[in-house]
Design a protein around this motif. Sequence first.
Motif: not given
Length: 192
Positions: A155, A167, A171-173, A180, A182-184
């Motif tokens: 993360v 979270v 992910c990018t939070v 979030i 960006r996820q995967d």
Amino acid sequence: MNPYAQAVILSVSALRMIPHIILYKVYRKRIDPDLEKYSADGTGVGAFIKVCTRQQVFRNLFYYRLGEYVSVFIKWMLPPERTLHIWCPYIGPGAHFEHNYATYLNAEHIGSDFYCLQLVTLGNGKDGRRPTVGNRVSIYTGATVFGGITIGDDVTIGAGCVVSKNVPAGCTVVGNPAVIVRQDNQKVHIRL
């Protein structure tokens, strides 16, 4: 800097580091994964002397790895960064703190390969519980993570982000409140 002047400074510094070097050799398996993150020269006594002399925040991590009762006898020789506070029962190997002034790390658990910049707060929520941080987590400048939440593996928490909910991994939070983005490796927009 002139290489000869650098050699003289490091030699003089090494004298006050004799107890540090001895403890480094005793606890080398604990220290080397962190030292690798700070040193372009890898590990070993020379790299340890260079990093410990130049990187005040590395000293905080070194003293943390030694434990409170061992480090108390040598901290005065090479003082740590006084505004970096670490109150975690466990931080995994390979941690890297960068410019960490005014940083409070009060978590239940921090996994391996943790990267953290300055002005970060990991702390208690209203319920008195602290966050649990996974492996390979990066937290950037001014982020706040609090409460009995879980931050998954891999993360990234962006600068100035406020995180008070779990979270998921990968992910990018960013933002306040946290979102979030960006996820995967896919762009998303999911509110926490």
